[in-house]
Design a protein around this motif. Sequence first.
Motif, short mmCIF file in Angstrom:
data_model
loop_
_atom_site.label_atom_id
_atom_site.label_comp_id
_atom_site.label_asym_id
_atom_site.label_seq_id
_atom_site.Cartn_x
_atom_site.Cartn_y
_atom_site.Cartn_z
N GLU A 102 4.45 2.98 7.62
CA GLU A 102 5.68 2.43 7.04
C GLU A 102 5.35 1.27 6.10
OE1 GLU A 102 9.74 0.19 8.56
OE2 GLU A 102 8.54 1.35 9.98
N ARG A 103 4.42 0.43 6.48
CA ARG A 103 4.02 -0.68 5.63
C ARG A 103 3.36 -0.16 4.34
NH1 ARG A 103 -0.45 -3.86 4.98
NH2 ARG A 103 -1.60 -2.80 6.62
N ALA A 104 2.53 0.85 4.48
CA ALA A 104 1.89 1.45 3.31
C ALA A 104 2.93 2.13 2.42
CB ALA A 104 0.82 2.45 3.75
N GLN A 105 3.94 2.75 3.02
CA GLN A 105 5.01 3.39 2.25
C GLN A 105 5.77 2.35 1.43
OE1 GLN A 105 5.69 6.71 2.08
NE2 GLN A 105 7.27 6.29 0.56
N GLY A 106 5.99 1.17 2.02
CA GLY A 106 6.65 0.08 1.29
C GLY A 106 5.80 -0.38 0.12
N LEU A 107 4.49 -0.45 0.31
CA LEU A 107 3.60 -0.84 -0.79
C LEU A 107 3.60 0.21 -1.89
CD1 LEU A 107 0.55 -2.26 1.22
CD2 LEU A 107 2.19 -3.55 -0.14
N LEU A 108 3.66 1.49 -1.49
CA LEU A 108 3.69 2.56 -2.48
C LEU A 108 5.00 2.52 -3.26
CD1 LEU A 108 2.44 5.17 -3.67
CD2 LEU A 108 3.61 6.43 -1.84
N ALA A 109 6.10 2.29 -2.57
CA ALA A 109 7.40 2.24 -3.24
C ALA A 109 7.49 1.06 -4.19
CB ALA A 109 8.51 2.16 -2.20
N SER A 110 6.83 -0.05 -3.86
CA SER A 110 6.88 -1.22 -4.75
C SER A 110 5.91 -1.09 -5.91
CB SER A 110 6.57 -2.49 -3.96
OG SER A 110 5.21 -2.51 -3.58
N GLY A 111 5.05 -0.10 -5.87
CA GLY A 111 4.08 0.09 -6.96
C GLY A 111 2.80 -0.70 -6.77
N ALA A 112 2.62 -1.32 -5.60
CA ALA A 112 1.43 -2.14 -5.37
C ALA A 112 0.19 -1.28 -5.16
CB ALA A 112 1.65 -3.05 -4.16
N ILE A 113 0.39 -0.04 -4.66
CA ILE A 113 -0.74 0.87 -4.45
C ILE A 113 -0.41 2.22 -5.08
CG2 ILE A 113 -1.56 -0.29 -2.35
CD1 ILE A 113 -0.24 1.95 -0.73
N THR A 114 -1.45 3.00 -5.29
CA THR A 114 -1.26 4.34 -5.86
C THR A 114 -1.11 5.35 -4.73
OG1 THR A 114 -3.63 4.78 -5.88
CG2 THR A 114 -2.68 3.73 -7.86
N GLN A 115 -0.79 6.60 -5.12
CA GLN A 115 -0.63 7.66 -4.13
C GLN A 115 -1.94 7.91 -3.39
OE1 GLN A 115 2.27 9.21 -3.23
NE2 GLN A 115 1.12 10.24 -1.64
N GLU A 116 -3.06 7.83 -4.09
CA GLU A 116 -4.35 8.05 -3.44
C GLU A 116 -4.64 6.97 -2.41
OE1 GLU A 116 -4.08 7.95 -6.89
OE2 GLU A 116 -3.96 10.13 -7.07
N GLU A 117 -4.32 5.73 -2.76
CA GLU A 117 -4.52 4.63 -1.81
C GLU A 117 -3.59 4.78 -0.61
OE1 GLU A 117 -5.89 0.96 -4.70
OE2 GLU A 117 -3.77 1.52 -4.63
N PHE A 118 -2.36 5.23 -0.86
CA PHE A 118 -1.44 5.48 0.25
C PHE A 118 -1.99 6.55 1.18
CE2 PHE A 118 1.95 8.20 1.96
CZ PHE A 118 2.55 7.29 2.83
N ASP A 119 -2.52 7.65 0.61
CA ASP A 119 -3.08 8.72 1.42
C ASP A 119 -4.26 8.23 2.25
OD1 ASP A 119 -1.19 10.48 0.45
OD2 ASP A 119 -2.49 11.22 -1.17
N ALA A 120 -5.08 7.35 1.66
CA ALA A 120 -6.23 6.81 2.39
C ALA A 120 -5.75 5.91 3.53
CB ALA A 120 -7.13 6.02 1.45
N LEU A 121 -4.74 5.07 3.27
CA LEU A 121 -4.20 4.20 4.34
C LEU A 121 -3.56 5.03 5.44
CD1 LEU A 121 -2.64 1.29 2.27
CD2 LEU A 121 -4.62 1.16 3.79
N LYS A 122 -2.87 6.10 5.06
CA LYS A 122 -2.23 6.98 6.04
C LYS A 122 -3.26 7.66 6.91
CE LYS A 122 0.95 10.88 6.28
NZ LYS A 122 1.74 11.83 5.49
N ALA A 123 -4.34 8.15 6.28
CA ALA A 123 -5.40 8.82 7.04
C ALA A 123 -6.08 7.81 8.00
CB ALA A 123 -6.41 9.43 6.10
N LYS A 124 -6.29 6.60 7.51
CA LYS A 124 -6.91 5.56 8.34
C LYS A 124 -6.03 5.22 9.53
CE LYS A 124 -8.70 0.88 8.14
NZ LYS A 124 -8.83 -0.33 7.32
N ALA A 125 -4.70 5.11 9.30
CA ALA A 125 -3.78 4.80 10.38
C ALA A 125 -3.72 5.90 11.41
CB ALA A 125 -2.39 4.50 9.81
N LEU A 126 -3.72 7.15 10.94
CA LEU A 126 -3.67 8.28 11.88
C LEU A 126 -4.97 8.45 12.63
CD1 LEU A 126 -1.68 10.86 9.73
CD2 LEU A 126 -0.87 9.54 11.70
N ALA A 127 -6.09 8.07 12.02
CA ALA A 127 -7.38 8.19 12.70
C ALA A 127 -7.58 7.08 13.71
CB ALA A 127 -8.50 8.15 11.65
N GLY A 128 -6.93 5.97 13.48
CA GLY A 128 -7.05 4.80 14.13
C GLY A 128 -7.20 4.26 15.37
#
Length: 128
Positions: A102-128
Amino acid sequence: MGFFDFLLWMLWIYLVIVCIWIFIWIFIDIFRDHTLNGWAKALWIILLVVLPFLGAIIYLIARGGSMAKRQAQDAQAAAQANADYIRSVAGTSASSPATEIERAQGLLASGAITQEEFDALKAKALAG
């Protein structure tokens, strides 16, 4: 010196230590109490110096309940400060994967990160 004399001396030493501890605790409480003004604090100190035992008994009778309340409030404030400190140093590493995504989604929506960075954060969170 017999055994009875030894026990009597131990009793006197114990009573002296207890009296000193009570006086110290009362002095600490007098200066910690914010409801007393300077003149009242000075009068209590003078009473404790001039008539120590009578002053201590009067203080404990008159202000003993508020002593306990102040001590409980101080303990509660210390526990709250400790809990706040623990939360502050714990950071977000102990949060759930959903919170991280959810925090990464907020960063993606604000334009602070790209889709690739969001996917990497999501994968890291799910692996976590």
